[in-house]
Structure formats: structure tokens, C-alpha cells
Design an enzyme around this catalytic site. Structure first.
Site, PDB file in Angstrom:
ATOM      1  N   THR A 248      -2.950   5.526  -5.466  1.00 12.11           N
ATOM      2  CA  THR A 248      -2.722   6.542  -4.483  1.00 12.11           C
ATOM      3  C   THR A 248      -1.890   7.611  -5.161  1.00 12.11           C
ATOM      4  O   THR A 248      -2.617   8.839  -4.932  1.00 12.11           O
ATOM      5  CB  THR A 248      -2.160   6.110  -3.223  1.00 12.11           C
TER       6      THR A 248
ATOM      7  N   THR B 177      -0.436   0.435  -4.578  1.00 11.45           N
ATOM      8  CA  THR B 177       0.422  -0.519  -3.820  1.00 11.45           C
ATOM      9  C   THR B 177      -0.381  -1.932  -3.458  1.00 11.45           C
ATOM     10  O   THR B 177       0.529  -2.822  -3.221  1.00 11.45           O
ATOM     11  CB  THR B 177       0.953   0.259  -2.695  1.00 11.45           C
ATOM     12  N   ASP B 178      -1.613  -1.995  -2.935  1.00 13.42           N
ATOM     13  CA  ASP B 178      -2.285  -2.911  -2.509  1.00 13.42           C
ATOM     14  C   ASP B 178      -1.849  -4.339  -3.099  1.00 13.42           C
ATOM     15  O   ASP B 178      -1.603  -5.206  -2.678  1.00 13.42           O
ATOM     16  CB  ASP B 178      -3.425  -2.941  -2.157  1.00 13.42           C
TER      17      ASP B 178
ATOM     18  N   GLN C 172       4.281 -19.962   4.592  1.00 14.96           N
ATOM     19  CA  GLN C 172       3.939 -18.634   5.126  1.00 14.96           C
ATOM     20  C   GLN C 172       4.987 -17.770   5.479  1.00 14.96           C
ATOM     21  O   GLN C 172       4.901 -16.570   5.591  1.00 14.96           O
ATOM     22  CB  GLN C 172       2.925 -18.952   6.426  1.00 14.96           C
TER      23      GLN C 172
ATOM     24  N   ASP D 185      -8.621   1.703  -7.575  1.00 11.67           N
ATOM     25  CA  ASP D 185      -7.822   1.176  -6.562  1.00 11.67           C
ATOM     26  C   ASP D 185      -7.545   0.035  -6.518  1.00 11.67           C
ATOM     27  O   ASP D 185      -8.219  -1.066  -7.298  1.00 11.67           O
ATOM     28  CB  ASP D 185      -8.808   1.281  -5.256  1.00 11.67           C
ATOM     29  N   SER D 186      -6.192  -0.324  -6.429  1.00  9.52           N
ATOM     30  CA  SER D 186      -5.516  -1.468  -6.848  1.00  9.52           C
ATOM     31  C   SER D 186      -6.109  -2.925  -6.109  1.00  9.52           C
ATOM     32  O   SER D 186      -6.096  -3.963  -6.594  1.00  9.52           O
ATOM     33  CB  SER D 186      -4.009  -1.845  -6.950  1.00  9.52           C
ATOM     34  N   SER D 187      -6.856  -2.595  -5.268  1.00 17.35           N
ATOM     35  CA  SER D 187      -7.597  -3.650  -4.346  1.00 17.35           C
ATOM     36  C   SER D 187      -8.689  -4.288  -5.291  1.00 17.35           C
ATOM     37  O   SER D 187      -9.237  -5.380  -5.103  1.00 17.35           O
ATOM     38  CB  SER D 187      -8.125  -3.207  -3.072  1.00 17.35           C
TER      39      SER D 187
END
Length: 335
Positions: free
Chosen positions: A13, A86-87, A268, A54-56
Site C-alpha cells: 500500500t 501489511t497483509d 489459536q 500486493d503482499s497477499s
């Protein structure tokens, strides 16, 4: 003394601008904006990747590119800054922490929630903090600089997508806090032996994470572990490492472990750790062969397995390494 850094710009981003299709990376924009940080005390080169992602979309192949660029230029720079979306920032920071073995210089990963072209962008302060951290000669680890915090890379998690406080390290203290002055928490910094020996990742490594839920999914996880010959698996269980004594799940863990696969049991919950024996419900997974992952984050667990499975190690050597804190990634409980 002038510090010389290398900035690796992978995408995200922070370097995006408005286009007819919405926000998108604009080649050349971020290197131009970064010029304001050059000074008599700080000089840096920017290596902008030809494909700003995009880091995804991150994969082990992208991690190898970053590892290779740092390793190939290691002697030429005092520190490194990796600009990243950031993802998956915590996954990349963890992968770098385990792969850059014997690291003797700072590697600081950063990005932003809003692009630099936005009038309220958090990117400017994140970049300033990352560059300052990367100038610290005694910071010899991978860290994330975000929202006025410096966090150990293999302890950090993205916890908020709606505020500037995107990252924290829930089970570990920050390495620094940035205010009017930088408050360096050097007592928490790593001191690891060299020499620098980076690991190239196997890009076909098969590591998967499974989130335990009540119901049919429990047996399905066991079936998948038994049938899919993975290199490693992360099992995210309840509380302190608890799981039902479901026959299919336990048989799958036992079959996978017998085949040499590492199955790591982590919690978790955001705060806390797997403690085998704290509850009786934590015992069945351990008896089936799952390794207790203490307070490893999911990101660190996946990255550690990926790096260990990329090396020429025996199954027993991998098991032993998985249970040691290699780069400050977990807090080991006393026996």
C-alpha cells in the site's frame, strides 16, 4: 559516521497512488518520495522490484528474492529496509528471521496502512523509524517498524486492519518505542553467533496450517494429515494446546509423525502458549507425536517449518530444532 543502507521495495500500500482502477503500485513513485530521508548521516540505495506485488500474493519464491538480494549485497551495506505490504508482513519477517542465519546487521521490514500520497499516511513515520532502526549497528535481527514500535519480526502479528496500530507482538516486549526520542530496548535485542549463512528456501516445500474447530472439521484435519504427504503442518488448537481425543485426528497426527512429518501444535489464542500437561486435554496430541509450539505465532510456525524443511536435516534434527528457540521466536517453559 554516515550509515549506508539498502532499501528493498517489494510493493504494498505504501507506494500506491490513485489510478482509474483504484489504488495501485506506481513504479518509480516511492523511490522519489524517499529522497527526503537522504542526509549527511544517512545514505541509501533503493532497489525497486520489477513486479510490485500486493503482499497477499507472496510466495517462497518472493522470499528467496529478498534473501538473495540481502545476501548478495550483505557486505556493501550497514543495514537493510524491506518495504512490504501489511497483509503478509509478519510471514515475510518471520521467514527472513529464520533464513538469514547468523545475521549480524539490522533488517527492518515496514509498510503502511495508507499510501504515502494520502494526506494522513502513516507511511512517513514508519519509514523514518525503519531507517533509524536499520542504522543501529548492534541490532542484529529482523524487525518490523510500525506505528512507533519496533517489534521482533518472528514475534509480530498483524492484529488490526482498521487503525494505524496494525501490528503488535502479543507475547514479547517491543525492541524499541519511538517518541520524540527513540527508546531503544536493547536488553531485549538478540546476540546470536555468526557467521552469516543464509538459507535458500525450497520453493516446492509443502507446509500447511490447520485451524481446529468443533465438529466434522476435526476428523477431516486428521484425514488430510494422513493422506497428504506434507513436509510440515501447523495445528492451531484451543487454549493451552487442548484438542478433543477424536480418533481420526489423533490417527492422522500419528501417521504423519511416523512418516517423518513435523506436526506443531500451537494455540489459536493471541496471548498465551501451549502447555502440555496444563490440562488433560493437551495430552492426546502430544502422545500422537505433535510437538508443542509454546507461544509461536502462526506466522512464525509456518516460516520456521518452511526454513527447516528447506535444509538438509534429518527428521530428528528438524524435531530438535523445532523445539529450540533459534531467533527469539518463542518462550520455552521450564521442564
Amino acid at each position: 559516521m554516515t550509515r549506508r543502507l539498502l532499501v528493498l521495495y517489494t510493493g504494498g500500500t505504501i507506494g500506491m497512488d490513485h489510478t482509474p482502477d483504484g489504488l495501485a503500485p506506481v513504479p518509480g513513485l516511492l523511490p522519489r518520495l524517499l529522497e527526503r530521508f537522504q542526509s549527511a548521516e544517512l545514505t541509501f540505495d533503493v532497489l525497486e522490484y520489477p513486479e510490485l506485488i500486493d503482499s497477499s500474493a507472496i510466495t517462497p519464491a518472493h522470499w528467496n528474492r529478498i534473501i538473495g538480494d540481502i545476501a548478495g549485497r550483505y557486505d556493501a551495506y550497514d543495514g537493510f529496509v524491506v518495504i512490504h505490504g501489511t497483509d503478509t508482513m509478519a510471514y515475510t519477517a518471520s521467514a527472513l528471521a529464520f533464513a538469514l542465519q547468523g545475521l549480524g546487521k539490522p533488517v527492518v521490514v515496514t509498510g503502511s496502512q495508507l499510501p504515502l500520497v494520502h494526506p494522513r499516511s502513516d507511511g512517513w513515520s514508519n519509514l523514518a523509524d525503519a531507517l533509524e532502526a536499520a542504522c543501529q549497528p548492534d541490532l542484529c535481527e529482523v524487525a518490523i517498524a510500525f506505528n512507533r514500535l519496533l517489534l521482533r519480526g518472528c514475534r509480530a502479528r498483524k492484529l488490526d486492519a482498521a487503525s494505524f496500530a496494525g501490528f503488535d507482538s502479543p507475547n514479547a516486549p517491543p525492541l524499541a518505542r519511538f517518541g520524540i526520542k527513540a527508546d531503544w530496548q536493547r536488553q531485549h535485542w538478540l546476540v546470536l553467533p555468526g557467521p552469516f549463512r543464509p538459507v535458500t528456501l525450497r520453493e516446492d516445500v509443502r507446509v500447511a496450517a490447520f485451524f481446529l474447530t468443533p465438529g466434522a472439521g476435526t476428523a477431516l484435519i486428521g484425514q488430510t494429515l494422513a493422506e497428504q504427504r506434507l513436509d510440515g503442518a501447523v495445528l492451531m488448537s484451543y487454549g493451552n494446546g487442548n484438542a478433543p481425543a477424536e480418533a481420526g485426528l489423533l490417527a492422522g497426527v500419528a501417521d504423519a509423525t511416523a512418516s517423518g512429518m513435523l506436526v506443531v501444535n500451537i494455540s489459536q489464542v493471541v496471548h498465551g502458549a501451549v502447555e502440555v500437561g496444563a490440562y488433560a486435554a493437551s495430552q492426546p496430541l502430544a502422545r500422537a507425536g505433535a510437538l508443542a509450539g509454546a507461544d509461536l505465532t502462526p506466522e512464525a510456525a509456518v516460516a520456521k517449518l518452511t526454513v527447516l524443511c528447506s535444509q538438509e536435516l534429518s527428521p530428528q534434527e528438524r524435531r530438535e530444532a523445532m523445539q529450540r528457540a533459534l531467533v527469539g521466536e518463542m518462550t520455552l517453559l521450564p521442564d
